[in-house]
Scaffold this motif. Structure first.
Motif, PDB file in Angstrom:
ATOM      1  N   VAL A 144       0.866  -1.177   0.000  1.00 23.38           N
ATOM      2  CA  VAL A 144       0.000   0.000   0.000  1.00 23.38           C
ATOM      3  C   VAL A 144       0.903   1.227   0.000  1.00 23.38           C
ATOM      4  O   VAL A 144       1.849   1.311   0.789  1.00 23.38           O
ATOM      5  N   VAL A 145       0.608   2.168  -0.889  1.00 25.45           N
ATOM      6  CA  VAL A 145       1.434   3.362  -1.029  1.00 25.45           C
ATOM      7  C   VAL A 145       0.577   4.601  -0.794  1.00 25.45           C
ATOM      8  O   VAL A 145      -0.421   4.819  -1.480  1.00 25.45           O
ATOM      9  N   PHE A 146       0.970   5.389   0.218  1.00 28.76           N
ATOM     10  CA  PHE A 146       0.363   6.693   0.455  1.00 28.76           C
ATOM     11  C   PHE A 146       1.253   7.688  -0.268  1.00 28.76           C
ATOM     12  O   PHE A 146       2.481   7.637  -0.152  1.00 28.76           O
ATOM     13  N   ARG A 147       0.637   8.609  -0.997  1.00 30.40           N
ATOM     14  CA  ARG A 147       1.418   9.513  -1.830  1.00 30.40           C
ATOM     15  C   ARG A 147       0.939  10.948  -1.621  1.00 30.40           C
ATOM     16  O   ARG A 147      -0.257  11.211  -1.618  1.00 30.40           O
ATOM     17  N   VAL A 148       1.902  11.855  -1.426  1.00 38.28           N
ATOM     18  CA  VAL A 148       1.637  13.290  -1.397  1.00 38.28           C
ATOM     19  C   VAL A 148       2.453  13.876  -2.543  1.00 38.28           C
ATOM     20  O   VAL A 148       3.673  13.735  -2.573  1.00 38.28           O
ATOM     21  N   SER A 149       1.771  14.498  -3.484  1.00 37.49           N
ATOM     22  CA  SER A 149       2.503  15.103  -4.597  1.00 37.49           C
ATOM     23  C   SER A 149       2.165  16.587  -4.652  1.00 37.49           C
ATOM     24  O   SER A 149       1.062  17.007  -4.291  1.00 37.49           O
ATOM     25  N   ASP A 150       3.142  17.358  -5.076  1.00 39.08           N
ATOM     26  CA  ASP A 150       2.976  18.807  -5.100  1.00 39.08           C
ATOM     27  C   ASP A 150       3.714  19.379  -6.287  1.00 39.08           C
ATOM     28  O   ASP A 150       4.279  18.637  -7.091  1.00 39.08           O
ATOM     29  N   GLU A 151       3.723  20.687  -6.377  1.00 39.19           N
ATOM     30  CA  GLU A 151       4.365  21.376  -7.490  1.00 39.19           C
ATOM     31  C   GLU A 151       5.659  22.065  -7.048  1.00 39.19           C
ATOM     32  O   GLU A 151       6.137  22.972  -7.717  1.00 39.19           O
ATOM     33  N   GLY A 152       6.219  21.610  -5.919  1.00 39.25           N
ATOM     34  CA  GLY A 152       7.472  22.164  -5.417  1.00 39.25           C
ATOM     35  C   GLY A 152       8.651  21.649  -6.221  1.00 39.25           C
ATOM     36  O   GLY A 152       8.507  20.806  -7.102  1.00 39.25           O
ATOM     37  N   ARG A 153       9.815  22.127  -5.881  1.00 38.50           N
ATOM     38  CA  ARG A 153      11.019  21.757  -6.633  1.00 38.50           C
ATOM     39  C   ARG A 153      11.525  20.367  -6.292  1.00 38.50           C
ATOM     40  O   ARG A 153      12.382  19.830  -6.982  1.00 38.50           O
TER      41      ARG A 153
END
Length: 169
Positions: free
Chosen positions: A149-158
């Motif tokens: 199981v993979v929890f993922r937080v993605s953003d537009e940061g560098r």
């Protein structure tokens, strides 16, 4: 071993010593917030003290886990509950961003300490907020990849520079 014990003792003492002045400061700032009618500065100060209080609790929990006093309490929980708890607890950090929660499959469950996983996911959310451009999108999702199981937080940061990834993660 002696060094580890000294480190644990120092961290426990530091966390304990920080609790009282932080609680006193929080009371004073909450009074200021109420007296000022909720000014932007007073709200920011309350938020920062809440973050500091969480960090102190994290430190105390880490010392307890490291010393063996506390043990993770595993439970079988729905992944969606972890996502909801993390956003509820750390959502204030997202005020300057657009949050997109991808629905988790209803049947997706994990055997974890829910408090620890919520905290870890919440720190990912806070970091995404802190290191992403104001107004940008932050996406939080969970899914299954093979038997993981993979929890993922993605953003537009560098992002984290390649050279620092091992140290950070």
């Amino acid at each position: 071993r002696t060094s580890d014990q000294m480190k644990s003792t120092l961290l426990a003492q530091l966390a304990h010593d920080l609790k009282t002045p932080v609680a006193a400061a929080r009371g004073a700032i909450e009074n200021w917030d109420a007296d000022s009618g909720g000014s932007e500065a007073s709200r920011l100060a309350v938020q920062q003290l809440e973050t500091l209080g969480r960090r102190i609790r994290d430190l105390m929990e880490l010392v307890q886990l490291d010393s063996g006093v506390a043990r993770p309490r595993r439970e079988n929980v729905a992944c969606g509950e972890i996502l909801e708890a993390a956003v509820a607890r750390f959502g204030d950090a997202l005020a300057a961003h657009s949050l997109f929660l991808e629905p988790s499959p209803a049947a997706l469950r994990v055997d974890v300490d829910p408090a620890q996983l919520t905290e870890a996911l919440g720190h990912g959310i806070e970091n995404a907020s802190r290191y992403s451009p104001r107004g940008s999108a932050i996406r939080v999702s969970v899914g299954a990849e093979d038997e993981t199981v993979v929890f993922r937080v993605s953003d537009e940061g560098r992002g984290v520079p390649e050279a620092d990834r091992e140290r950070v993660f």
